[in-house]
Write an enzyme that holds these catalytic residues in place. Structure first.
Site, PDB file in Angstrom:
ATOM      1  N   CYS A 195       0.822  -1.225   0.000  1.00 44.07           N
ATOM      2  CA  CYS A 195       0.000   0.000   0.000  1.00 44.07           C
ATOM      3  C   CYS A 195       0.849   1.267   0.000  1.00 44.07           C
ATOM      4  O   CYS A 195       0.312   2.372  -0.067  1.00 44.07           O
ATOM      5  CB  CYS A 195      -0.959  -0.005   1.173  1.00 44.07           C
ATOM      6  SG  CYS A 195      -2.042  -1.435   1.132  1.00 44.07           S
ATOM      7  N   HIS A 216      -9.615   3.224  -1.246  1.00 45.44           N
ATOM      8  CA  HIS A 216      -8.211   2.810  -1.158  1.00 45.44           C
ATOM      9  C   HIS A 216      -7.815   1.973  -2.378  1.00 45.44           C
ATOM     10  O   HIS A 216      -7.821   0.745  -2.313  1.00 45.44           O
ATOM     11  CB  HIS A 216      -8.028   2.027   0.144  1.00 45.44           C
ATOM     12  CG  HIS A 216      -6.623   1.599   0.426  1.00 45.44           C
ATOM     13  ND1 HIS A 216      -5.516   2.213  -0.115  1.00 45.44           N
ATOM     14  CD2 HIS A 216      -6.145   0.604   1.234  1.00 45.44           C
ATOM     15  CE1 HIS A 216      -4.418   1.597   0.335  1.00 45.44           C
ATOM     16  NE2 HIS A 216      -4.769   0.629   1.133  1.00 45.44           N
TER      17      HIS A 216
END
Ligand SMILES: [Zn+2]
Lengths: 136, 382
Positions: free
Chosen positions: B82, B330
């Site tokens: 991420c 996200h």
């Protein structure tokens, strides 16, 4: 029917005697790992790693109650992280408690127990032994 | 060494996972928007740093150029969980800092599937999920939050308040996936995924992209782009230092603390100087941890901090005014650059209804589990 296999490589099933968890320990800095390794990732020492038998007694460090998982996995269950007495931290299912945050206490004493791996079998049909935690 | 500036930056409106076009088209959209934001062309770019996780082996950066201009420039494809987008951005920053290029493009893009992340396990034998606890992301971050609860008595309600706040913020952000108020009862009463994280306390999987044009100081001056430029005051990347429980409990704290310390040093500022923060609220529990990890409050004070409203828009240091990963969404590889977009937009005074008043210094933070932590500190110039 062959003997059950260990669910993970740090679970040892001796020919005679009780199952146990094994943690490679760095003799230079004392760090304990799970699973075979040659170099210590804390201190970088090489060839100083010796397997040690981990305790069956420990304390619940933290947990989560899992209500949603992948298809076929029975929920809810308690995912627990346990610090073993004498060193080593392992993760597994906490059984023998209600899946209710009011009933689970951080730091509660638990023991490691060894049982069939929830009926799970591999493609060859072998059965497995795993470990669980229960209150003591 | 030259200061490095963001001169062009933008993101697409994030959309439902899987609903967007092919990954190269998604990336191309943001790239063109970032170029338009500073009035430059792809021919002005000397290199491309592309962040994407889902197709990390498939030359996504080159495929983006095949959509918008094959100029023969070097392309570096980055994957860092991420922290992927932030890593691509930082690679571009470093190349300019090193004096190799004056103008580069960084693109972060992700086309997501739905459902739970993590927990795959892999390897031979039998599946371990639900046998040796859970390695799904909601459970891993639940356990990380529970460590805070264990130490400081942080409550389910306090964790849930993070989600209430970020969902509220997203109602002011037209580029967020959702613009829906979610009161505390709704958040706490939503389907429990992994206690204490309910469904509304988990980040939203979305398709998305964001892109930035980075430039050396002399080039910014030469092109007269300083007026809307944003200075990169610090760029830091860390990995996870050894921790006694990290074999079974991924540690997002130590790598963040290390990165924050280095970032404040590099920028010559302290946490008290920061006017807004976009931090990695992949789960509501995580945001609480990072208040302390980033030094926004003292250890043990994060529960009070969310209760006090200090991190809401209008508070002392608004956190995730974009809506955060919890409601903006996200898209893994795009998130790091989307965070920079949000902070830059406030520093430019262009954030509309969610504008943080008088914002001069902002921070972005991402965590890639495994682990990588990237922090950027950005400063208003004009
Ligand atoms: Zn060692």
């Amino acid at each position: 029917m062959s003997k059950p296999l260990p669910a993970v490589d740090y679970l040892k099933l001796p020919e005679s005697g009780e199952p146990y968890l094994e943690g490679p320990k760095c003799s230079a800095c004392g760090s304990i790992y799970l699973g075979a390794r040659k170099v210590c990732s804390k201190c970088g020492a090489r060839e100083k790693i010796e397997p040690v038998r981990l305790a069956n007694e420990g304390h619940l460090y933290v947990y989560s109650i899992v209500h949603r998982s992948f298809p076929g996995i029975q929920v809810p269950y308690v995912s627990a992280i346990v610090d073993l007495e004498g060193g080593g931290t392992v993760k597994g299912n906490l059984i023998g408690v209600d899946a209710d945050p009011a009933k689970i206490k951080f730091g509660m004493p638990v023991r490691v127990v060894y049982k069939d791996a929830l009926g799970r079998k591999d493609r060859e049909g072998n059965s497995y032994t795993s470990y669980f935690f229960e209150p003591r | 060494m030259s200061d490095v500036y963001v001169v062009g930056i933008d993101m697409i409106k994030f959309m439902k996972a899987g609903s967007g076009p092919a990954v190269e088209l998604l990336g191309a959209q943001a790239a063109l928007m970032a170029l338009d934001d500073c009035g430059l062309k792809i021919q002005d770019m000397e290199a491309l740093y592309c962040g994407n996780l889902g197709q990390a082996g498939a030359m996504v950066g080159q495929r983006v150029l095949q959509q918008i201009g094959q100029t023969g420039i070097p392309v570096v494809n980055c994957a860092n969980a991420c922290a992927t987008g932030a890593t691509a951005f930082r690679e571009g920053w470093m190349a300019i800092k090193a004096g190799v290029y004056d103008t580069v493009l960084a693109v972060g893009v992700e086309k997501m599937g739905g459902g739970l992340l993590g927990g795959g396990g892999g390897g031979g034998g039998i599946p371990k999920e639900g046998l040796l606890g859970s390695m799904t992301m909601p459970a891993v971050f639940a356990e990380a939050g529970q460590e805070h609860a264990r130490k400081y008595g942080t409550t389910f309600e306090q964790f849930a308040k993070v989600s209430v706040k970020n969902h509220h913020h997203s109602t002011l952000n037209p580029k967020a996936m959702y613009q829906i108020e979610t009161p505390l009862e709704t958040v706490m009463g939503a389907e429990m995924i992994a206690y204490p994280n309910t469904k509304l306390m988990c980040s939203v999987n979305v398709d998305g992209s964001a892109a930035a044009v980075l430039m050396s100081e002399k080039k910014v001056k030469a092109l007269g782009l300083m007026k809307r430029a944003v200075r990169v005051k610090a760029s830091v990347l860390t990995s996870d230092p050894w921790q006694e429980r990290d074999l079974v409990m991924p540690d997002v704290n130590t790598c963040t603390r290390l990165a924050a310390k280095k970032a404040y040093e590099m920028a010559g500022v302290s946490a008290q100087d920061i006017n807004l923060v976009e931090l990695h609220d992949c789960f509501a529990t995580a945001e609480i941890l990072h208040y302390e990890n980033l030094g926004l409050c003292g250890d043990g004070e994060a529960g009070h901090m969310i209760d006090s409203g200090a991190t809401a828009l209008g508070g002392k240091v608004p956190v995730n005014v974009s809506g955060g990963l919890l409601s903006k969404g996200h898209p893994l590889g795009a998130t790091g650059i989307a965070n920079v977009y949000e902070v830059a937009t406030h520093l430019r005074g262009e954030a509309g209804k969610r504008q943080v008043a008088n914002a001069r210094l902002g921070m972005t933070h991402v965590i890639g589990l495994g682990s990588a932590c990237a922090i950027h500190i950005l400063e208003k110039v004009a």
